[in-house]
Scaffold this motif. Structure first.
Motif, PDB file in Angstrom:
ATOM      1  N   GLY A 171       0.819  -1.202   0.000  1.00 42.30           N
ATOM      2  CA  GLY A 171       0.000   0.000   0.000  1.00 42.30           C
ATOM      3  C   GLY A 171       0.850   1.248   0.000  1.00 42.30           C
ATOM      4  N   THR A 172       0.296   2.327   0.523  1.00 38.64           N
ATOM      5  CA  THR A 172       1.019   3.591   0.593  1.00 38.64           C
ATOM      6  C   THR A 172       0.855   4.198   1.980  1.00 38.64           C
ATOM      7  N   VAL A 173       1.884   4.924   2.412  1.00 36.27           N
ATOM      8  CA  VAL A 173       1.817   5.683   3.654  1.00 36.27           C
ATOM      9  C   VAL A 173       2.211   7.123   3.353  1.00 36.27           C
ATOM     10  N   LYS A 174       1.614   8.030   4.094  1.00 39.91           N
ATOM     11  CA  LYS A 174       1.889   9.454   3.917  1.00 39.91           C
ATOM     12  C   LYS A 174       3.070   9.819   4.798  1.00 39.91           C
ATOM     13  N   VAL A 175       4.166  10.278   4.153  1.00 36.31           N
ATOM     14  CA  VAL A 175       5.387  10.655   4.863  1.00 36.31           C
ATOM     15  C   VAL A 175       5.837  12.038   4.406  1.00 36.31           C
ATOM     16  N   GLN A 176       6.768  12.614   5.154  1.00 36.71           N
ATOM     17  CA  GLN A 176       7.289  13.936   4.828  1.00 36.71           C
ATOM     18  C   GLN A 176       8.552  13.788   3.984  1.00 36.71           C
ATOM     19  N   CYS A 177       8.622  14.547   2.910  1.00 33.08           N
ATOM     20  CA  CYS A 177       9.783  14.527   2.021  1.00 33.08           C
ATOM     21  C   CYS A 177      10.986  15.117   2.759  1.00 33.08           C
ATOM     22  N   ASP A 178      12.110  14.427   2.722  1.00 34.02           N
ATOM     23  CA  ASP A 178      13.325  14.908   3.386  1.00 34.02           C
ATOM     24  C   ASP A 178      13.911  16.141   2.697  1.00 34.02           C
ATOM     25  N   ARG A 179      13.573  16.360   1.449  1.00 34.17           N
ATOM     26  CA  ARG A 179      14.145  17.473   0.700  1.00 34.17           C
ATOM     27  C   ARG A 179      13.305  18.744   0.832  1.00 34.17           C
ATOM     28  N   CYS A 180      12.005  18.650   0.595  1.00 29.79           N
ATOM     29  CA  CYS A 180      11.181  19.869   0.553  1.00 29.79           C
ATOM     30  C   CYS A 180      10.185  19.974   1.707  1.00 29.79           C
ATOM     31  N   LEU A 181      10.091  18.940   2.531  1.00 36.96           N
ATOM     32  CA  LEU A 181       9.237  18.895   3.722  1.00 36.96           C
ATOM     33  C   LEU A 181       7.739  18.813   3.426  1.00 36.96           C
ATOM     34  N   ASP A 182       7.341  18.641   2.165  1.00 32.83           N
ATOM     35  CA  ASP A 182       5.935  18.422   1.827  1.00 32.83           C
ATOM     36  C   ASP A 182       5.582  16.951   2.069  1.00 32.83           C
ATOM     37  N   MET A 183       4.319  16.695   2.342  1.00 29.73           N
ATOM     38  CA  MET A 183       3.846  15.327   2.528  1.00 29.73           C
ATOM     39  C   MET A 183       3.596  14.682   1.161  1.00 29.73           C
ATOM     40  N   TYR A 184       3.849  13.388   1.069  1.00 26.00           N
ATOM     41  CA  TYR A 184       3.563  12.653  -0.159  1.00 26.00           C
ATOM     42  C   TYR A 184       3.284  11.194   0.185  1.00 26.00           C
ATOM     43  N   ASP A 185       2.716  10.462  -0.762  1.00 26.05           N
ATOM     44  CA  ASP A 185       2.398   9.046  -0.565  1.00 26.05           C
ATOM     45  C   ASP A 185       3.576   8.187  -1.007  1.00 26.05           C
ATOM     46  N   GLN A 186       4.127   7.425  -0.065  1.00 24.12           N
ATOM     47  CA  GLN A 186       5.252   6.533  -0.345  1.00 24.12           C
ATOM     48  C   GLN A 186       4.738   5.101  -0.423  1.00 24.12           C
ATOM     49  N   ALA A 187       5.050   4.427  -1.498  1.00 21.91           N
ATOM     50  CA  ALA A 187       4.642   3.032  -1.655  1.00 21.91           C
ATOM     51  C   ALA A 187       5.453   2.145  -0.711  1.00 21.91           C
ATOM     52  N   VAL A 188       4.783   1.157  -0.120  1.00 18.89           N
ATOM     53  CA  VAL A 188       5.449   0.179   0.749  1.00 18.89           C
ATOM     54  C   VAL A 188       5.000  -1.220   0.362  1.00 18.89           C
TER      55      VAL A 188
END
Length: 165
Positions: free
Chosen positions: A49-66
């Protein structure tokens, strides 16, 4: 003896039970197969699925596939304790095991070490352009001529020692 299958839909409500985690929300499907044998129980975890995490570069939230597949053995003994990463000992009188922490841990372990927006079909990341511009403005450039001119003379004698080697 036998096999039993359990399906779980993991969302924000599940992640709310774990404070201070990397992920705060998600849409993850977990299939757990319980395989009961005479001396132990084997749990097979299939997570995707996907989890919502914070981007280490720009600090925006995005969906990361797991995606993850894991196995845990449950053995019976007099005391409850953990024996390594994939073996859990439980009391012979126990009839249930809480797998919530295991599910959470397997989801977190499926995340990449560096969380950055994935690339689109054009090979570009969807990072916040304003934040990237600000980072570029504030970044330290070690090759600039200004930095070389502002060399600290207190270190000159030590630099001579390095040159003598």
């Amino acid at each position: 003896m036998g096999s039993h299958e359990f399906d779980f839909q993991i969302d924000k409500k599940f992640f709310d039970h774990f404070d201070g985690g990397i992920a705060e929300d998600g849409d993850v499907q977990a299939k757990v197969i319980l395989e009961k044998q005479s001396a132990l129980i084997v749990l097979w975890f299939h997570i995707s699925g996907t989890v919502k995490v914070q981007c280490d570069r720009c600090l925006d939230m995005y969906d990361q596939a797991v995606a993850s597949e894991n196995r845990v053995f449950i053995k019976y003994g007099e005391d409850s304790f953990e024996d390594g990463d994939d073996v859990i000992w439980v009391d012979v009188n126990e009839h249930q095991v809480n797998i919530a922490q295991m599910l959470y841990d397997f989801i977190m372990l499926a995340l990449p070490i560096r969380q950055v927006h994935p690339k689109d079909k054009n090979g570009k990341r969807a990072c916040n352009p304003e934040m990237l511009k600000k980072l570029k403005e504030l970044s330290y450039n070690s090759n600039s001529a200004d930095q070389e001119e502002q060399s600290d003379s207190r270190w000159d004698d030590l630099k001579k020692l390095l040159e003598n080697e």
